[in-house]
Design an enzyme around this catalytic site. Structure first.
Site, short mmCIF file in Angstrom:
data_model
loop_
_atom_site.label_atom_id
_atom_site.label_comp_id
_atom_site.label_asym_id
_atom_site.label_seq_id
_atom_site.Cartn_x
_atom_site.Cartn_y
_atom_site.Cartn_z
N TYR A 227 0.93 -1.04 -0.01
CA TYR A 227 0.07 0.05 0.11
C TYR A 227 0.87 1.37 -0.08
O TYR A 227 2.08 1.24 0.29
CB TYR A 227 -1.09 -0.05 1.14
CG TYR A 227 -0.75 -0.17 2.41
CD1 TYR A 227 0.59 0.35 3.00
CD2 TYR A 227 -1.87 -0.32 3.42
CE1 TYR A 227 0.65 0.26 4.37
CE2 TYR A 227 -1.55 -0.43 4.77
CZ TYR A 227 -0.30 -0.02 5.42
OH TYR A 227 -0.26 -0.25 6.73
N GLU A 228 0.27 2.32 -0.37
CA GLU A 228 0.95 3.50 -0.60
C GLU A 228 2.06 3.40 -1.65
O GLU A 228 2.98 4.00 -1.40
CB GLU A 228 1.68 4.12 0.55
CG GLU A 228 0.70 4.67 1.89
CD GLU A 228 -0.37 5.78 1.38
OE1 GLU A 228 0.02 6.54 0.25
OE2 GLU A 228 -1.49 5.93 1.98
N GLY A 229 1.66 2.53 -2.53
CA GLY A 229 2.62 2.28 -3.77
C GLY A 229 3.60 1.15 -3.55
O GLY A 229 4.32 1.17 -2.47
N GLN B 91 7.71 2.60 -5.89
CA GLN B 91 8.65 3.17 -5.13
C GLN B 91 10.08 3.36 -5.78
O GLN B 91 10.68 4.38 -6.08
CB GLN B 91 9.13 2.77 -3.74
CG GLN B 91 7.70 2.54 -2.61
CD GLN B 91 6.91 3.84 -2.38
OE1 GLN B 91 7.71 4.90 -2.50
NE2 GLN B 91 5.86 3.58 -2.45
#
Lengths: 596, 596
Positions: free
Chosen positions: B438-440, B445
């Site tokens: 999550y969050e990429g 990243q």
């Protein structure tokens, strides 16, 4: 998510790397031709894919359940086990004298792989029965063999291994279960055993426990442990199950994974003593247990290969279906399926390279086991046995450790969907996590690799393997092309790292045991990586020679081997550095307990 | 299993590595002295240890539950959140104008770590609210700020981030949620958002969703996405929650981990349209979202550090308690606690080295963020910002990837008990698994690290860090002793590998993007390993100088740094080899789709 056994790769490895023709030439294995192997593997693939695999998710969602001492397995398991038994799958490798098919381990191994890929939880029941069969074949009396082996092989009864107690896990010296001799030659067993896989269930008419226990005058430690046979139902004179024995399942564990496989706490002797029968001689229990454990450890190594294969198949299927983002090279204006993205490819190639490498090494080990049993020459038997025994902790330790990473990559390929239980990728990540623990943790495998398998023979088995690797390296030098150059370079470096690590282990074993045992797991990892890489090198040489016979298969094999060479083998020198820099009391043991 | 924040290491890193005195010298941070930091961290540690940590297991066993559109959180969460809010913890880093404490990120970071170690699921709610606060501070109107920010900061209301849709995960270009402008300046929102953390719950009086959506005439792709504020309850004129808005939670996910954190499917506009308010300007949504994402990604990186610390603490406690086997060096005749066994030490040292290294790098990154905001010199601000932005994907990607390995080692230290859910080690293994997604995802990243952070400025930020590493290497050369020699050798090699990999990435970015993006995750891993190793090197130099002040702490730090040098950094050249050998269309993309 369905499962389709990788029949082509299995047969390729059996034929080209594990040399099934050589096994078929052994006395007693005349029937074990490649054609037989192919027929057996194809039927195993069909049965596992159609009957067993569909129960995998069901087993996770609706696990085995305990009530009042009884365990009910997942709906469908009982019927599937009946079909498994009727198909003769329990007996593939076992002697024809007791109803088995007497096929070589090399043919049984892909069957075991397919069964475990299909359903790890289900496959554990036959895996444990195999262990019980091995123990009786090794040390059972003729009467015990006659009464129990046919029942195991037909699948009417199943077997268990009872080692662990609350205070005795890796350290079997701490076993406390008591065995009191009776006037009739039997024993009364008292104690608690935990973590007993399929210690209670409803798929068979009898469950036969093989139990480590101590007789009253036994010496302390592992030299005072004996092995007993304790059936759930005592046998009538005609061999049929009779009176209920005093062994009871008081609970099963709530586990991270393999939920369909009941993990029992068994209580022996709470109502007067469980009747048990000595197997072999008193105080030799650990020795017998090691025989079944070598088989069981190899089988757990196959579980690693199996779950990695299943996770790989699921990830590939998702990557071919999920559409997300345009290609980074600008080759399309629209979003594409994610298998076109380089990092997804890298993940899939990693999963595939590890799985194929570990499969090849395990099958080759199985062939050594067959040669160790069946080769006409005694020296050859001994040397194959030594190599097999060297490979067992590696097959177990390396295949299972990599399977956790591979299953984790499988989750990652799915992105957010991987974290949702409905998708199924998470089950593999949970299931795989037991594999580095049971049948001896990776550290226990590494200790075995160091002590019994490397140091005891002064590194002879290891050197024999290194010499074979050198031959492959020489052959690689003869072939043009980047894949072969890469493999030549990285396999050379890795085998040098392995050779130096073996020297370190042997040199320091006595003088600095703490250093050696601090680097035993890295040594196992380095050995596994190098040996699997070596198998990939052998595979790519075969594929080079036979390329025109099946372009699609062989180019994929060469590409996978190249990936192994360029992305996995380069880690070897770094692991060597960590091994040879290990210091004992000045290294990992430098800190006092309270500094942690 | 209790949690006790590693206050001493947190303060050491803040003072010696992240240089809090320098932050306290910035205008506006006069209060942020080391003493303040210490007081805040100690109070955070107490609160998290006493109030939040005990709810962690409860949240796993009794997760958030959905019924009729409402979500009931785990018993105890609501009250704990009230205490969290009353303690002012939501506002540590936020401006005093809106009720926050206005402390530097460097002081907020250990608070975030402690909260996440205590309870990852609980901590997600404030983490998302932080994101909403950042977005409003960046792009909200004065009226929006005035109406919402104080409510967020008091914890009366919470925030969410709504990016993902079933067809739009990593690829936000595929977002389809519609926003139709209304006569009154508001919008009607229609669509489905999935994976919305704390998208519905019972801990706050209002939930404010920040939603990516498209206006009718918006351009295609990411340039046509706008950001909207959609409160669950529309505000009355006095700012209090009024009419229910047309956004409804239709289900929550059944997940592998972080089960107490409700992951909602939100349906917008099924009953006429959800009222939403534009944040900033139309079509700039992604830009604003990236601002909150940089903060959120850093915070998720801290979740990695946090779960690694928690898993480490639990493993150490077990290793000090569990008795099994005699020492391999024969130093005792009786079985000892397993912390005395070299392989258990190796595992604990690995867990500890990764955790301490990643903590240090993250705190140092936080200090760069503070300097980027508060430094009086504009050039300095820019250069600190560039370094911070380079570090964010590494903190996120590396800390979370290592946290999965660390949590897995934590299970392994427990042996069979680790696989039993009651033990609690397995929860960390399950919880950690979301962090690389999550969050990429880690690939996202890594793409950010390659494209925006390395190539765009021609490697300047990366070079600045390499130059700093060189200074540390020079300092290491001045100190005698094996630990410093080892670090000198392996950090030198690792930073060379990193430098060459950066060159490769920059050189090939245009000519062979497939090769670069096939090695972007290995590049991120190499950068993380090298930069964390560098922080351990800096730490060991400080500990060398201050050794006599606290012998026990500093010798442990030096030993941990040496372990990092000898057992983790040596992998760097192998990763470099895998990066620079990456080939695009001849490498990972060589196989056709049907060869998988």
């Amino acid at each position: 998510m369905s499962y389709s056994a990788p029949i082509k790769d299995m047969l390729f490895v059996m034929k080209e790397l594990a040399d099934i023709d050589r096994i078929a030439a052994l006395p007693g294995h005349e029937d074990a031709s490649f054609d037989t192997a192919q027929a057996v593997v194809e039927e195993a693939a069909r049965f596992c894919g159609e009957v067993i695999a569909p129960l995998n998710v069901a087993g996770d969602r609706n696990p085995s359940a305990w009530a009042n001492g009884e365990v009910t397995t997942t709906p469908g398991f009982k019927d599937a086990f009946r079909q498994f038994a009727e198909g003769g799958w329990q007996g593939v490798v076992h002697p024809t004298d007791f109803g088995g098919q007497g096929l070589p381990k090399l043919i049984a191994t892909p069957c075991i792989e397919a069964l475990n890929s299909a359903n790890l939880s289900f496959a554990l029941c036959p895996l444990l029965t195999d262990g019980a069969i091995e123990a009786l074949l090794t040390a059972g009396s003729d009467d015990q063999k006659a009464r129990y082996l046919p029942k195991f092989i037909t699948g009417e009864w199943t077997g268990t291994m009872n080692l662990t107690e609350p205070q005795a896990g890796s350290d079997l010296a701490l076993v406390r279960t008591r065995a009191e001799p009776q006037a009739d030659g039997a024993y009364k067993i008292f104690g608690t055993k935990i973590f007993i896989t399929y210690g209670e269930h409803d798929m068979a008419k009898n469950i036969v426990h093989l139990v480590l226990a101590r007789t009253p005058d036994a010496p302390e430690g592992v030299k005072g442990i004996s092995l007993f046979l304790v059936p759930k139902f005592l046998l009538n004179d005609d061999g049929s199950p009779g009176a209920r024995n005093d062994v009871h399942c008081v609970s099963i564990e709530h586990k991270l994974g393999i939920k369909a496989s009941p993990t029992a706490v068994l209580q022996y002797g709470d109502h007067g003593g469980a009747t048990g029968y000595l197997i072999g001689e008193e105080n030799r229990g650990l020795e017998y247990m090691f025989i079944m454990m070598n088989a069981a450890r190899f089988a757990v190594g196959m579980q690693g290969v199996a779950i990695a294969e299943r996770a790989y198949q699921q990830a590939v299927a998702y990557a071919k279906e999920r559409v997300q983002s345009r290609p980074v090279d600008g080759s399309a204006k629209e979003p594409v399926t994610i298998i076109h993205h380089p990092d997804v490819r890298r993940m899939l190639a990693t999963m595939r390279a590890y799985t194929e490498g570990a499969r090849a090494l395990a099958y080759v080990a199985a062939a050594h086991s067959d040669l160790a049993h069946g080769h006409p020459d005694e020296d050859a038997r001994r040397s194959h046995q030594a190599i097999y025994e060297y490979l067992v902790p590696i097959v177990k330790g390396f295949s299972t450790e990599m399977s956790i990473d591979v299953a984790s990559l499988g989750v990652q390929v799915h992105g957010g969907m991987g974290f949702i239980e409905e998708t199924g990728a998470a089950q593999h990540y949970r299931d795989a996590r037991i594999l580095t623990i049971y049948e001896g943790t990776t550290a226990i495998q590494a200790n075995d690799l160091v002590g019994r398998k490397t140091v005891r023979d002064g590194g002879r088995a290891a050197q024999a393997l290194l010499a074979q690797i050198d031959q492959t390296i020489a052959a690689l030098a003869e072939v043009d092309g980047q894949p072969f150059k890469s493999m030549h370079r990285h396999l050379s470096a890795a085998s040098l790292s392995l050779a130096r690590s073996i020297e370190f282990v042997i040199a320091k074993f006595k003088s600095d045991p703490n250093a050696v045992f601090a680097s035993s797991v890295p040594y196992l990892r380095l050995a596994g990586m190098t040996l699997c890489g070596w198998q990939m090198a052998r595979a790519m040489l075969v594929s080079h020679a036979k390329r025109s016979e099946d372009e699609r298969f062989h180019t994929a094999k060469i590409a996978t081997a190249e990936f192994f060479a360029e992305h996995i083998l380069p880690l070897a020198p770094g692991i060597e550095a960590s091994i040879v820099s290990a210091k004992g009391s000045e290294g990992v043991l430098a800190l006092s307990e309270d500094q942690f």
